[in-house]
Scaffold this motif. Structure first.
Motif, short mmCIF file in Angstrom:
data_model
loop_
_atom_site.label_atom_id
_atom_site.label_comp_id
_atom_site.label_asym_id
_atom_site.label_seq_id
_atom_site.Cartn_x
_atom_site.Cartn_y
_atom_site.Cartn_z
N GLY A 224 68.74 180.33 53.02
CA GLY A 224 67.83 181.44 53.20
C GLY A 224 66.94 181.24 54.41
O GLY A 224 66.88 180.14 54.98
N GLU B 145 80.96 180.93 58.56
CA GLU B 145 80.92 182.01 57.57
C GLU B 145 81.73 183.25 57.98
O GLU B 145 82.56 183.75 57.21
CB GLU B 145 79.48 182.46 57.29
CG GLU B 145 78.65 181.48 56.49
CD GLU B 145 78.01 180.38 57.32
OE1 GLU B 145 78.29 180.32 58.54
OE2 GLU B 145 77.27 179.55 56.76
N ASP C 106 65.50 178.69 59.25
CA ASP C 106 66.34 178.25 58.13
C ASP C 106 65.46 177.46 57.15
O ASP C 106 64.52 176.77 57.56
CB ASP C 106 67.49 177.38 58.66
CG ASP C 106 68.62 177.23 57.65
OD1 ASP C 106 68.40 177.49 56.45
OD2 ASP C 106 69.73 176.83 58.05
N ASP D 57 69.37 182.74 49.96
CA ASP D 57 70.82 182.58 49.93
C ASP D 57 71.19 181.52 48.91
O ASP D 57 70.40 180.60 48.65
CB ASP D 57 71.31 182.06 51.29
CG ASP D 57 71.80 183.17 52.21
OD1 ASP D 57 72.11 184.25 51.70
OD2 ASP D 57 71.87 182.92 53.43
C1 GLC Z 1 73.06 180.47 55.78
C2 GLC Z 1 71.94 179.89 54.91
C3 GLC Z 1 71.30 178.72 55.61
C4 GLC Z 1 72.35 177.68 55.93
C5 GLC Z 1 73.44 178.30 56.80
C6 GLC Z 1 74.58 177.31 57.05
O1 GLC Z 1 72.53 181.09 56.90
O2 GLC Z 1 70.98 180.88 54.64
O3 GLC Z 1 70.29 178.16 54.79
O4 GLC Z 1 71.81 176.55 56.54
O5 GLC Z 1 73.97 179.45 56.18
O6 GLC Z 1 75.55 177.87 57.85
#
Ligand code: GLC
Length: 440
Positions: A324, A269, A113, A163
């Motif tokens: 990202g 997410e 990350d 991202d």
């Molecule tokens: C996504 C992003 C990452 C973030 C994460 C949080 O994977 O790319 O940078 O920390 O979401 O859930």
């Protein structure tokens, strides 16, 4: 197999207790287990096995596997074993900390990350990759991730995909009721309430509010959108009045306006992406990967989804959190040369383009945003260029994970109503000051 003194002692004890044939069988089993666990293992054809750890691929991983096969075909003598970690960044971080602390050589290439690189570089857990991209290539990567992978003037990882938080909206529903995408949070509330009254069983706005890193990404977007921040010129400003207002507003989305269901306080997410993808919400905040999934054949929202900048409180203050993933080499890897080859391959323009077209990972290379094929297939990609250029990083420091571990429970307590925003931010401020002081 190397027998340790303990193994030798055990063998002697067993020799006195067991008949020779049974002893041989037991030793063979032990050898099999030990060799099987040992990194540096070879494939049946003598190839080196390179272990690549990465988070769960959202959507269909088939195209990703095809890409790894392509690498194997172009690099005879190397086989890639891809090993998936959980989707949550926090759980992945925990895995790495435990294993790298223990000097594990069980994996070679790791997907990191954007927030971890300074911490891992400082701990000496990842190799210096400054020599991998040439000067021209270095200029092609987006500036945010480049800053995040640089520590002490050296490059410790290669940006793989980028991202930034964006707003997904139902183009069909906004069109039906004559709305344009909202630019302020108040407009988003109004539109949601209007449509929720007229459409059956639909939520207004989904976002990620579970106590985890994603919640911090969400909250910062409200802070910045109101002129607030966590640190300013090294000073802790997290308990500022802009932030108190922003956090209170997030709680109001659930309890006052009721446009966000209480389930957001436990959502990451993917659950929000599933609900929105099944036509259950007017708006959603998420990362860009979701768009490819919405546009797939058979998707209930195919052709109905629009993408916009996140709203803000103050006009012109729209801000997205920079996210990202970056590719790095485990310092304890026994195959650093082969690991670098895989990183070069996965981060080259052609591979980034394939990943953008298939699983929706957005290229970390700016030049790909001019690619005609990519633009044709995903018209919205070009519009993300500006978002990625402006996306704001979470504090870039080796102590970020300590800071976020303070923010996560405090933010969660505020949006769940356990603490007032004032209490939560005051407590976060005290603890962050303490961390920064201790690490000075
Ligand atoms: C996504 C992003 C990452 C973030 C994460 C949080 O994977 O790319 O940078 O920390 O979401 O859930």
């Amino acid at each position: 197999m190397n027998l340790t003194p303990i193994s030798l002692k055990l063998t002697r004890i067993m020799q006195t207790l067991l008949p020779p044939r049974r002893l041989l069988l037991i030793l063979l089993i032990i050898a099999f287990v030990v060799i099987g666990c040992n990194n540096g293992e070879k494939a049946d054809d003598g190839s080196t096995i390179l272990v690549f750890k990465h988070g769960k691929i959202a959507g269909d991983p088939e195209e990703f596997i095809k890409l790894l096969k392509k690498f194997e075909n172009e690099n005879p003598g190397i086989k890639v074993r891809d090993e998936t970690l959980p989707a949550s960044t926090d759980e992945q971080h925990q895995f790495y900390v435990i294993n790298l602390e223990g000097k594990s050589s069980d994996f070679d290439v790791m997907s990191m990350d954007v927030i971890w690189v300074p911490e891992f570089a400082k701990a000496g857990w990842i190799r210096d990759l400054s020599h991998l991209p040439d000067e021209e290539e270095k200029k092609d990567f987006f500036p945010g991730p480049m800053k995040a992978v640089t520590y002490g003037g050296r490059l410790y990882a290669i940006p793989w995909y980028i991202d930034a938080g964006i707003l997904y909206y139902r183009k069909d529903l906004l069109g039906k009721y004559g709305f344009s995408p909202p630019e302020t949070w108040d407009e988003l509330v109004k539109i949601s309430l209007y449509i929720m009254k007229r459409e059956k069983e639909i939520y207004g706005f989904l976002w990620q509010g579970k106590q985890y890193e994603g919640l911090v990404c969400n909250v910062l977007e409200y802070f910045w959108g109101n002129g607030g921040d966590v640190l300013r010129s090294g000073e802790v400003v997290i308990d500022g009045k802009e932030n108190i207002y922003a956090l209170k507003f997030m709680r109001d989305l659930i309890v006052k306006y009721k446009i966000s269901p209480p389930l957001v306080t436990t959502a990451i997410e993917e659950p929000t992406r599933h609900l929105f993808g099944n036509g259950k919400a007017v708006f959603m905040r998420n990362w860009p990967y979701a768009w490819n999934i919405f546009e797939k054949e058979g998707s209930p929202v195919k052709g109905k989804v629009g993408v916009a900048l996140l709203p803000s409180f103050i006009e012109g203050y729209s801000a997205s959190t920079l996210g990202g993933w970056q590719l790095g080499v485990n310092r304890y890897s026994r195959h650093p040369g082969e690991a670098e080859k895989l990183i070069k391959f996965l981060s080259q323009p052609e591979s980034q383009k394939t990943l953008a077209l298939t699983i929706g990972y957005k290229p970390s290379r700016k030049s790909l945003y001019d690619d005609a094929e990519l633009k044709r297939a995903q018209p919205f990609v070009a519009s993300l260029y500006e978002v990625f250029m402006k996306a704001r990083p979470r504090p870039v420091t080796p102590y970020y994970v300590m800071i976020t571990q303070v923010m996560q429970p405090e933010f969660s307590a505020a949006i769940s109503g356990i603490k007032t925003p004032e209490q939560a931010l005051e407590s976060a401020s005290k603890q962050i000051k303490h961390i920064l002081k201790a690490e000075e």
